[in-house]
Design a protein around this motif. Structure first.
Motif, mmCIF file in Angstrom:
data_model
loop_
_atom_site.group_PDB
_atom_site.id
_atom_site.type_symbol
_atom_site.label_atom_id
_atom_site.label_comp_id
_atom_site.label_asym_id
_atom_site.label_seq_id
_atom_site.Cartn_x
_atom_site.Cartn_y
_atom_site.Cartn_z
ATOM 1 N N TYR A 196 -3.193 -66.987 26.198
ATOM 2 C CA TYR A 196 -2.161 -65.961 26.082
ATOM 3 C C TYR A 196 -2.750 -64.724 25.422
ATOM 4 O O TYR A 196 -2.481 -63.580 25.834
ATOM 5 C CB TYR A 196 -0.973 -66.478 25.272
ATOM 6 N N ALA A 197 -3.550 -64.939 24.372
ATOM 7 C CA ALA A 197 -4.080 -63.805 23.616
ATOM 8 C C ALA A 197 -5.403 -64.186 22.979
ATOM 9 O O ALA A 197 -5.734 -65.366 22.821
ATOM 10 C CB ALA A 197 -3.079 -63.355 22.551
ATOM 11 N N ALA A 198 -6.159 -63.154 22.596
ATOM 12 C CA ALA A 198 -7.420 -63.333 21.879
ATOM 13 C C ALA A 198 -7.502 -62.294 20.774
ATOM 14 O O ALA A 198 -7.322 -61.097 21.022
ATOM 15 C CB ALA A 198 -8.600 -63.202 22.822
ATOM 16 N N GLN A 199 -7.741 -62.750 19.563
ATOM 17 C CA GLN A 199 -7.962 -61.859 18.432
ATOM 18 C C GLN A 199 -9.402 -61.370 18.450
ATOM 19 O O GLN A 199 -10.333 -62.182 18.473
ATOM 20 C CB GLN A 199 -7.738 -62.588 17.112
ATOM 21 N N VAL A 200 -9.595 -60.083 18.371
ATOM 22 C CA VAL A 200 -10.936 -59.511 18.248
ATOM 23 C C VAL A 200 -11.145 -59.214 16.772
ATOM 24 O O VAL A 200 -10.897 -58.118 16.279
ATOM 25 C CB VAL A 200 -11.081 -58.254 19.127
ATOM 26 N N GLY A 201 -11.588 -60.232 16.051
ATOM 27 C CA GLY A 201 -11.759 -60.138 14.612
ATOM 28 C C GLY A 201 -10.619 -60.790 13.858
ATOM 29 O O GLY A 201 -9.515 -60.980 14.383
ATOM 30 N N ASN A 202 -10.893 -61.136 12.600
ATOM 31 C CA ASN A 202 -9.938 -61.863 11.767
ATOM 32 C C ASN A 202 -9.772 -61.170 10.426
ATOM 33 O O ASN A 202 -10.738 -61.036 9.671
ATOM 34 C CB ASN A 202 -10.437 -63.295 11.541
ATOM 35 N N GLU A 203 -8.572 -60.692 10.135
ATOM 36 C CA GLU A 203 -8.261 -59.991 8.881
ATOM 37 C C GLU A 203 -9.293 -58.897 8.611
ATOM 38 O O GLU A 203 -10.000 -58.910 7.611
ATOM 39 C CB GLU A 203 -8.162 -60.977 7.724
ATOM 40 N N ILE A 204 -9.334 -57.938 9.514
ATOM 41 C CA ILE A 204 -10.429 -56.964 9.515
ATOM 42 C C ILE A 204 -10.061 -55.634 8.861
ATOM 43 O O ILE A 204 -10.612 -54.588 9.219
ATOM 44 C CB ILE A 204 -10.982 -56.748 10.937
ATOM 45 N N ASN A 205 -9.191 -55.659 7.863
ATOM 46 C CA ASN A 205 -8.945 -54.432 7.086
ATOM 47 C C ASN A 205 -10.240 -53.797 6.613
ATOM 48 O O ASN A 205 -10.397 -52.576 6.713
ATOM 49 C CB ASN A 205 -8.065 -54.724 5.867
ATOM 50 N N PRO A 206 -11.204 -54.588 6.074
ATOM 51 C CA PRO A 206 -12.451 -53.963 5.609
ATOM 52 C C PRO A 206 -13.493 -53.823 6.708
ATOM 53 O O PRO A 206 -14.666 -53.540 6.417
ATOM 54 C CB PRO A 206 -12.930 -54.951 4.545
ATOM 55 N N GLY A 207 -13.090 -54.024 7.949
ATOM 56 C CA GLY A 207 -14.039 -53.981 9.059
ATOM 57 C C GLY A 207 -14.559 -55.364 9.387
ATOM 58 O O GLY A 207 -13.980 -56.388 9.009
#
Length: 563
Positions: free
Chosen positions: A328-339
Motif C-alpha cells: 500500500y505504501a513505502a516510507q522513504v526514511g524513518n523519523e527523519i526530522n534531522p535528515g
C-alpha cells in the motif's frame, strides 16, 4: 521508533498549557459557582428556544436545535440526577457549553432526535472535553438503523477542545447523545453538527517487524483464554488491516532484511492485510537521535549514496513484486526530522567535528527523490510516505521541514507521524498537526507509530528497564492498565479520524507483538540486550491477548480477544 536506549522525561513536553489539577469539576469552580451555573442553565433552558446568532432559527431535516447550547438545554432531553447536566460558560467558539458531572456512581445523558433524514451515512461532530474514569463518556447515535458510538478522549492533560466524530447508517431518524457514567466522570460538549457522510478509521495498523525474531526465540501468542494463535492471524482477526514492516540494509542479527520483509508481507497479505514498508536506510534503528549510514555505504559521495538508496529500495520493492505483493505504501526514511544518512543528509549540524558543516538539504532531497523514484519505478500504485516525529516541539518544526523538501521538488503521497502521548504532546497537539499538515500540503496523514503501556512492571524473564516505567510519565486519564492501554490507542485513532479536513487516515500501533523473550532485545548486535517495550505490547507477560487488541476492530465489528 525512538531509540530504545534514549531516556525521555515529561520535561520534554511543551509548557504553558492550562491544566486540570486538584479539581472536582473540569473548570475547578467552587461549589457556590457550580450552583450558580446550574441555576443559570435552568433559567436558560426555561427561556425561548432561540437559535444562536447565525444559526438556523428552525429545526428541519439534518438541523440540530440549539447546537451551541446558547439557549441552555432547549431542544435537548436530559435524563439522570438533578444538576448532573448543566450549561456553563466557556464554550469552544461561543459563550456556553454543555457539561456533565457525576459526583457519585450514576449515568447522565443529554440527547436530541433528528428526523426527516435521507437514508445513508451521517456523522455527528462535536467539540468535546472529558475526564474521570477510563471510557466514562461517549458520543452515541442510536435509533438510526445501524447505530454508532465512540468514547470521548481524555483532555485532562491540557484542557483543550478536541473535535470528535461518530457515524451511523441512518434509515430516516437518529438520536444524538452525550452519555456519561461513573463517579467523578465529567464531559463538556459544544458545536454539535449532524451531516451526511462517514468518518472511519481507515487504517488500523500494526507494526509486526519483530515477529520473526520473536518467534525464532520461542515467543508464543494466545487469546485471552489461552488458546494458541498465530500473531499475524490474530491481528487480522481482531480487525487490523495494515501491517508495517521495517527493513534494514545489513543488520548484525540478520533480521529485518529483505528476506524477512517479503516473508512477513506474504503472511500479512494471506490474512487480507495491506503492507507498509518502512525503509530505514541503515543497519539498525534510525530516529531523531541516530541516522547512521550502512557500513557498506560509508565513505561514499552524496551522488554515490543516492545511487545506493535507489538500488536498495528497488531491490526490496522488486522482491516484494516477485512475491506477488504490491505494498500500500513505502516510507522513504524513518523519523527523519534531522535528515538521514548522516552527515551528508543532515538538516542541521549534528556533529561539528565530522567535517560536514550545516544543513545539507539538497543532499537530503536527492536521497528522498532516489528512494521515491525506486518505489514508483517498481510499483507505481504504492504510495510514498515521509515520516516525522516530535509534534511536541510545535507545528512550526514540522512545516519548516516539509517546506524545505517540497520547495526542492521532493514528492510524497502521505505524511507519516510518530505520536507517543507520553513524549509527543497532547491529543489536541496531534489533531492540530493532522489538520494543519493535511491542509497545508494537500496530503493524507497517517500516524505510523503509537503505543501505550498496560503495566509499569518489567517482565522478569529478561530484565531490562522499560522506557515507560514510572507513573509520572503517563498521560493523564490513561492509567497503565489493560483498559488504559486500549483506551489510549482508540483515542489516538479517533482523534486522527475526526481531525477537521477529513485527511487523517489511521494509526499504526508500534510493535504490539514484541513480547519479552531472551535473546530478542533492542540491540541487533547484542543478544543479551533486553526489551524495554514489552509492557506496551498488546499481549501480556504470559503471551495472552489484552483488551487493546479489540481496538483494531472496525466500528461495526465485535470483540475478538474474548471469543
Amino acid at each position: 521508533m525512538i531509540n530504545p536506549r534514549t531516556t525521555h522525561t515529561p520535561s520534554n513536553r511543551q509548557s504553558g498549557r492550562i491544566r486540570l489539577s486538584g479539581r472536582t469539576l473540569p473548570s475547578g469552580r467552587t461549589l457556590a459557582a457550580v450552583t450558580a451555573l446550574a441555576l443559570a442553565g435552568t433559567l436558560l433552558a426555561a427561556g425561548p428556544a432561540a437559535a444562536a446568532p447565525g444559526k438556523p432559527s428552525s429545526v428541519g431535516p439534518a438541523s440540530v436545535a440549539n447546537p451551541g447550547f446558547e439557549a441552555g438545554t432547549a431542544g435537548w432531553s436530559v435524563s439522570g440526577p438533578d444538576g448532573a447536566a448543566t450549561v456553563e460558560s466557556g464554550g469552544a467558539d461561543s459563550a456556553h457549553r454543555l457539561t456533565h458531572y457525576l459526583a457519585s456512581d450514576n449515568t447522565v445523558t443529554t440527547s436530541q432526535t433528528v428526523t426527516g433524514l435521507k437514508k445513508g451515512w451521517w456523522t455527528l461532530r462535536a467539540s468535546i472535553k472529558s475526564g474521570g474514569p477510563v471510557d466514562s463518556s461517549r458520543l452515541v447515535l442510536s435509533g438510526c438503523g445501524s447505530d454508532g458510538s465512540t468514547v470521548l478522549p481524555s483532555t485532562e492533560t491540557d484542557d483543550q477542545w478536541l473535535t470528535l466524530a461518530v457515524s451511523a447508517n441512518v434509515a430516516g431518524k437518529c438520536t444524538l447523545s452525550l452519555t456519561t457514567t461513573g463517579a467523578g466522570a465529567w464531559a463538556s460538549m459544544d458545536n454539535v453538527t449532524f451531516a451526511e457522510g462517514r468518518v472511519e478509521r481507515t487504517f488500523r495498523g500494526a507494526d509486526l517487524s519483530g515477529v520473526p525474531k520473536n518467534e525464532d526465540h520461542g515467543a508464543v501468542y494466545a487469546t485471552a483464554d489461552g488458546t494458541r494463535v498465530d500473531p499475524v492471524e490474530a491481528f487480522a482477526d481482531a480487525g487490523a488491516n495494515l501491517v508495517r514492516l521495517k527493513v534494514w540494509v545489513n543488520p548484525a542479527d540478520g533480521y529485518n532484511t529483505r528476506q524477512q520483509v517479503v516473508e512477513m508481507a506474504k503472511r500479512a497479505q494471506a490474512q487480507g492485510m495491506k503492507v507498509l514498508v518502512d525503509f530505514h536506510y541503515s543497519d539498525r534503528w534510525t530516529d531523531p537521535g541516530a541516522q547512521g549510514v550502512p557500513a557498506a555505504w560509508k565513505g561514499m559521495s552524496a551522488a554515490a549514496m543516492a545511487d545506493a538508496v535507489y538500488a536498495h529500495t528497488k531491490d526490496v520493492m522488486a522482491a516484494l513484486k516477485a512475491a506477488g505483493i504490491t505494498p500500500y505504501a513505502a516510507q522513504v526514511g524513518n523519523e527523519i526530522n534531522p535528515g538521514m544518512l548522516w552527515p551528508l543528509g543532515q538538516t542541521w549540524d549534528v556533529d561539528p567535528a565530522d567535517g560536514v558543516d550545516g544543513a545539507q538539504w539538497d543532499n537530503l532531497a536527492t536521497f528522498l527523490k532516489a528512494g521515491t523514484r525506486a518505489v514508483k519505478d517498481v510499483s507505481p500504485d504504492t504510495r510514498t510516505v515521509l515520516h516525522l516525529t516530535n509534534i511536541n516541539n510545535g507545528i512550526g518544526g514540522l512545516t519548516w521541514w516539509f517546506d524545505e523538501v517540497t520547495k526542492r521538488g521532493v514528492p510524497m503521497d502521505v505524511i507519516g507521524l510518530s505520536y507517543y502521548g507520553y513524549w509527543h504532546g497532547t491529543l489536541a497537539d496531534l489533531q492540530n498537526a493532522v489538520t494543519t499538515l493535511s491542509q497545508r500540503y494537500g496530503k493524507d496523514v497517517l500516524v505510523v507509530e503509537t503505543s501505550y503501556p498496560f503495566t509499569l512492571e518489567d517482565n522478569p524473564n529478561a530484565p531490562w528497564e522499560n522506557v515507560i516505567a514510572n507513573g509520572s510519565q503517563l498521560v493523564k486519564g490513561y492509567p497503565a492498565t489493560p483498559a488504559g492501554q486500549a483506551a489510549n490507542f482508540r483515542a489516538v485513532q479517533d482523534v486522527v479520524a475526526s481531525a477537521p479536513g477529513g485527511r487523517g487516515i489511521g494509526a499504526v500501533y508500534w510493535e504490539p507483538a514484541w513480547t519479552s523473550v531472551p535473546g530478542n532485545g533492542w540491540d541487533p548486535a547484542d543478544p543479551a540486550s533486553g526489551n524495554a517495550w514489552e509492557n506496551q505490547a498488546v499481549f501480556d507477560f504470559a503471551g495472552r491477548a489484552l483488551p487493546a487488541l479489540d481496538a483494531f476492530a472496525a466500528d461495526d465489528a465485535g470483540t475478538w480477544h474474548r471469543k
